[in-house]
Design an enzyme around this catalytic site. Structure first.
Site, short mmCIF file in Angstrom:
data_model
loop_
_atom_site.label_atom_id
_atom_site.label_comp_id
_atom_site.label_asym_id
_atom_site.label_seq_id
_atom_site.Cartn_x
_atom_site.Cartn_y
_atom_site.Cartn_z
N ARG A 1 42.08 -20.62 -4.02
CA ARG A 1 41.38 -20.01 -2.88
C ARG A 1 41.37 -18.49 -3.02
NH1 ARG A 1 39.58 -21.10 2.28
NH2 ARG A 1 40.31 -19.78 3.99
N TYR B 1 42.92 -11.53 0.43
CA TYR B 1 42.73 -12.52 -0.62
C TYR B 1 42.08 -11.92 -1.85
CZ TYR B 1 43.85 -16.65 2.23
OH TYR B 1 44.49 -17.60 2.96
#
Length: 313
Positions: free
Chosen positions: A256, A288
């Site tokens: 992810r 992220y």
């Protein structure tokens, strides 16, 4: 838990609030739009707090921020990571917010507690480069149709592992010429994403082996739903076979993170990556993006290049 004091209120329509604190927890969870994984995590976190209170003869409905501070310091001394302690306190705080709305307590003791500092610009998840993801997919293709389909969906769509294993065959479909997958995202929100050609092809190949009957999309040899722990083990095994460093520390979440990093590196706007990942806050998406501090992306270069173009016009 034996010895836990009942919640001292009668709330119309919620008879479980006459029972012990565990029953209150189940009523609270039933009133939240949560995935089963999140529901289980919240249940563990609240029960951990209730256990701590019981061991000290403390009525949780009379707890103060000083008690919560003592609990948090004990968790840190285990030691648990600051992010883990913060998550546990967040669950307990939500439980008290529920009781506060029902006027079963006068205040939320977690509100005034000293919570651990969390660096919102850092994630402890071990990431993967685009080349490492390619190597992982190559190993997955050699491991069989189901493995290839699962890893490809994780890599190409950046789904959470809970979203992946929660898929049913009926969640696959078509929409305006796109192959799609529908799933329940974080917070119980219904979501849908477009499947890449590679993910669609991997799923089609897997379905030819699996069969087209209804039920869980990814099934075990006995026909049960593949669980998240099996996917964790699978990612680490494939990474080790591919010679990826820190394979034993990788997780499905690593894919992810790689999804977000690669998307941003390829010029996908932050808001589009945020929408794809189902983040409510763009700061989460930025965390992220492992390449966000790459000096090659410093906007100063873009501004200087534009100035040069203007001067030469």
């Amino acid at each position: 838990m034996s010895g836990m004091q009942p919640v001292p209120r009668q709330i119309p329509g919620l008879p479980a609030l006459d029972g012990p604190a565990e029953q209150v927890t189940e009523v609270w969870l039933a009133n939240r739009r949560l995935s089963e994984h999140t529901r289980s995590a919240y249940r563990r976190d609240v029960h951990g707090w209730l256990d701590w209170c019981r061991e000290r003869g403390l009525d949780p409905l009379g707890a103060t921020f000083l008690d919560v501070n003592a609990y948090a310091r004990q968790l840190e001394a285990i030691p648990l990571a600051a992010t883990t302690v913060a998550r546990k306190l967040s669950g307990v705080s939500s439980w008290y917010d529920f009781l506060l709305k029902l006027r079963a307590v006068g205040a939320n003791p977690v509100g005034g507690a000293d919570r651990p500092y969390i660096d919102r610009d850092h994630s402890s998840t071990v990431g993967l480069s685009a080349e490492e993801v390619d190597a992982l997919l190559e190993r997955a293709a050699a491991a069989g149709e189901r493995t290839h389909a699962m890893i490809t969906v994780l890599a190409d769509l950046g789904l959470r592992v809970g979203e992946l294993v929660g898929l049913d065959t009926g969640d696959l479909g078509w929409e305006r010429g796109h192959r799609t997958v529908r799933f329940t995202g974080k917070g119980g929100r219904p979501r849908r994403r477009a499947l890449t050609p590679g993910a669609a092809a991997a799923l089609d190949a897997y379905l030819c082996v699996r069969g087209g009957d209804d039920g869980p999309l990814f099934v075990t040899s006995r026909g049960g739903r593949v669980d998240r722990h099996a996917v964790f083990r699978l990612v680490r095994r494939l990474a080790a076979e591919a010679g990826i460093a820190d394979a034993e520390r990788l997780s499905p979440h690593s894919l992810r993170h790689a999804f977000a990093t690669t998307a941003r590196a390829e010029g996908v706007p932050l808001e589009d990556v945020q929408d794809a990942m189902g983040h409510a806050d763009p700061r989460t998406t930025r965390r992220y993006d492992r390449d966000r501090h790459n000096l090659d992306r410093d906007p100063a270069y873009t501004i200087a290049a534009a100035r040069v173009r203007r001067a030469g016009a």
